[in-house]
Design a protein around this motif. Structure first.
Motif, PDB file in Angstrom:
ATOM      1  N   TRP A   1      -7.078  14.625 -13.976  1.00  0.00           N
ATOM      2  CA  TRP A   1      -6.175  13.788 -13.354  1.00  0.00           C
ATOM      3  C   TRP A   1      -5.674  14.632 -12.186  1.00  0.00           C
ATOM      4  N   ASN A   2      -5.831  14.126 -10.845  1.00  0.00           N
ATOM      5  CA  ASN A   2      -5.500  14.732  -9.659  1.00  0.00           C
ATOM      6  C   ASN A   2      -5.983  16.349  -9.676  1.00  0.00           C
TER       7      ASN A   2
ATOM      8  N   VAL B   1       0.825  -1.226   0.073  1.00  0.00           N
ATOM      9  CA  VAL B   1       0.012   0.072   0.046  1.00  0.00           C
ATOM     10  C   VAL B   1       0.856   1.256  -0.100  1.00  0.00           C
ATOM     11  N   ASP B   2       0.755   2.194  -0.993  1.00  0.00           N
ATOM     12  CA  ASP B   2       1.496   3.270  -0.978  1.00  0.00           C
ATOM     13  C   ASP B   2       0.510   4.310  -0.803  1.00  0.00           C
ATOM     14  N   PRO B   3       0.991   5.447   0.013  1.00  0.00           N
ATOM     15  CA  PRO B   3       0.333   6.515   0.408  1.00  0.00           C
ATOM     16  C   PRO B   3      -0.331   7.515  -0.688  1.00  0.00           C
ATOM     17  N   GLU B   4       0.487   7.541  -1.746  1.00  0.00           N
ATOM     18  CA  GLU B   4       0.133   8.236  -2.793  1.00  0.00           C
ATOM     19  C   GLU B   4      -1.083   7.423  -3.733  1.00  0.00           C
ATOM     20  N   LYS B   5      -2.158   8.426  -3.886  1.00  0.00           N
ATOM     21  CA  LYS B   5      -3.102   7.863  -4.534  1.00  0.00           C
ATOM     22  C   LYS B   5      -3.332   8.709  -5.752  1.00  0.00           C
ATOM     23  N   ASN B   6      -3.655   8.253  -6.931  1.00  0.00           N
ATOM     24  CA  ASN B   6      -4.035   9.004  -8.194  1.00  0.00           C
ATOM     25  C   ASN B   6      -5.520   8.963  -8.358  1.00  0.00           C
ATOM     26  N   LYS B   7      -6.224  10.056  -8.729  1.00  0.00           N
ATOM     27  CA  LYS B   7      -7.408  10.171  -8.919  1.00  0.00           C
ATOM     28  C   LYS B   7      -8.075  10.853 -10.150  1.00  0.00           C
ATOM     29  N   ILE B   8      -8.815   9.994 -10.718  1.00  0.00           N
ATOM     30  CA  ILE B   8      -9.330  10.480 -12.212  1.00  0.00           C
ATOM     31  C   ILE B   8     -10.870  10.918 -11.874  1.00  0.00           C
ATOM     32  N   THR B   9     -11.431  11.981 -12.158  1.00  0.00           N
ATOM     33  CA  THR B   9     -12.814  12.696 -12.080  1.00  0.00           C
ATOM     34  C   THR B   9     -13.225  12.940 -13.352  1.00  0.00           C
ATOM     35  N   ILE B  10     -14.466  12.549 -13.391  1.00  0.00           N
ATOM     36  CA  ILE B  10     -14.996  13.032 -15.055  1.00  0.00           C
ATOM     37  C   ILE B  10     -16.389  13.790 -14.547  1.00  0.00           C
TER      38      ILE B  10
ATOM     39  N   GLU C   1      -2.447   3.370  -5.870  1.00  0.00           N
ATOM     40  CA  GLU C   1      -3.765   3.168  -6.130  1.00  0.00           C
ATOM     41  C   GLU C   1      -4.542   4.155  -7.209  1.00  0.00           C
ATOM     42  N   LEU C   2      -5.225   3.974  -8.069  1.00  0.00           N
ATOM     43  CA  LEU C   2      -6.162   4.486  -8.911  1.00  0.00           C
ATOM     44  C   LEU C   2      -7.330   4.656  -8.553  1.00  0.00           C
ATOM     45  N   GLN C   3      -7.889   6.004  -8.129  1.00  0.00           N
ATOM     46  CA  GLN C   3      -9.303   6.010  -7.908  1.00  0.00           C
ATOM     47  C   GLN C   3     -10.140   6.630  -9.137  1.00  0.00           C
TER      48      GLN C   3
ATOM     49  N   SER D   1      -4.113  -0.104 -20.152  1.00  0.00           N
ATOM     50  CA  SER D   1      -2.784   0.216 -19.479  1.00  0.00           C
ATOM     51  C   SER D   1      -2.437  -0.704 -18.461  1.00  0.00           C
ATOM     52  N   GLY D   2      -3.434  -1.747 -17.933  1.00  0.00           N
ATOM     53  CA  GLY D   2      -3.052  -2.813 -17.048  1.00  0.00           C
ATOM     54  C   GLY D   2      -2.828  -2.392 -15.800  1.00  0.00           C
ATOM     55  N   VAL D   3      -3.689  -1.485 -15.169  1.00  0.00           N
ATOM     56  CA  VAL D   3      -3.453  -0.752 -13.762  1.00  0.00           C
ATOM     57  C   VAL D   3      -3.888  -2.226 -12.800  1.00  0.00           C
ATOM     58  N   GLY D   4      -3.318  -2.255 -11.818  1.00  0.00           N
ATOM     59  CA  GLY D   4      -3.551  -3.373 -10.988  1.00  0.00           C
ATOM     60  C   GLY D   4      -4.158  -2.934  -9.725  1.00  0.00           C
ATOM     61  N   LYS D   5      -4.290  -1.464  -9.327  1.00  0.00           N
ATOM     62  CA  LYS D   5      -4.762  -1.103  -8.140  1.00  0.00           C
ATOM     63  C   LYS D   5      -5.892  -0.126  -8.516  1.00  0.00           C
ATOM     64  N   LEU D   6      -7.097  -0.539  -8.532  1.00  0.00           N
ATOM     65  CA  LEU D   6      -8.187   0.229  -9.190  1.00  0.00           C
ATOM     66  C   LEU D   6      -9.405   0.409  -8.196  1.00  0.00           C
ATOM     67  N   GLY D   7      -9.841   1.641  -8.002  1.00  0.00           N
ATOM     68  CA  GLY D   7     -11.057   1.770  -7.096  1.00  0.00           C
ATOM     69  C   GLY D   7     -11.884   2.496  -7.425  1.00  0.00           C
TER      70      GLY D   7
END
Length: 141
Positions: free
Chosen positions: A75-76, A58-67, A100-102, A124-130
């Motif tokens: 992107w963030n 678990v990495d504290p950095e999280k990237n967030k995609i909003t639409i 993690e990608l949110q 892209s093959g993202v492994g951590k998606l929420g």
């Protein structure tokens, strides 16, 4: 249905058609048609990550995609297009620990925009998606 009354010779042929077998066959065909109809479903195929008990990934950095409803992808917090999104996702895959990608689409965002974003994420093959903010959909529907 009517019944013939009066002068009818028993040796004469009946002039009325017997529709009972026709109705029986039609009902059987209708039931067979209903049973063989395929279930109409639509799904976007995404391989979701398998949960693990390891806490060191678990990495504290999280990237967030909003639409948003206008179709703007962010992107963030900064607006981007689909090509930049693919580039950012490739950069996150190159990190030693994948963040993690949110994904948080607005409830009124168009489905086609969300579908295009999810297609880029899948390629892209993202492994951590929420998906975050799902409680906002309770007020819409």
């Amino acid at each position: 249905m009517s019944m013939a009354v009066g002068d009818r010779d028993d040796n004469e042929p009946m002039m009325e058609m017997n529709t009972t077998p026709l109705i029986d066959v039609m009902l059987v065909l209708l039931i067979m048609f209903i049973i063989t109809l395929p279930v109409q479903t639509h799904a976007v195929k995404i391989d979701l990550p398998v949960p693990t008990d390891a806490k060191n990934n678990v990495d504290p950095e999280k990237n967030k995609i909003t639409i948003d409803p206008a179709g703007t992808i962010a992107w963030n917090g900064s607006p981007i297009d689909l090509a930049q999104l693919a580039q950012y996702l490739d950069e996150t895959k190159a990190l030693p620990v994948e963040p993690e990608l949110q994904v948080q689409p607005d409830p009124y965002a168009r489905y086609i925009t969300v579908d295009r974003v999810m297609a880029v994420v899948k390629r892209s093959g993202v492994g951590k998606l929420g998906f975050v903010g799902n409680e906002q959909y309770a007020r819409v529907f």
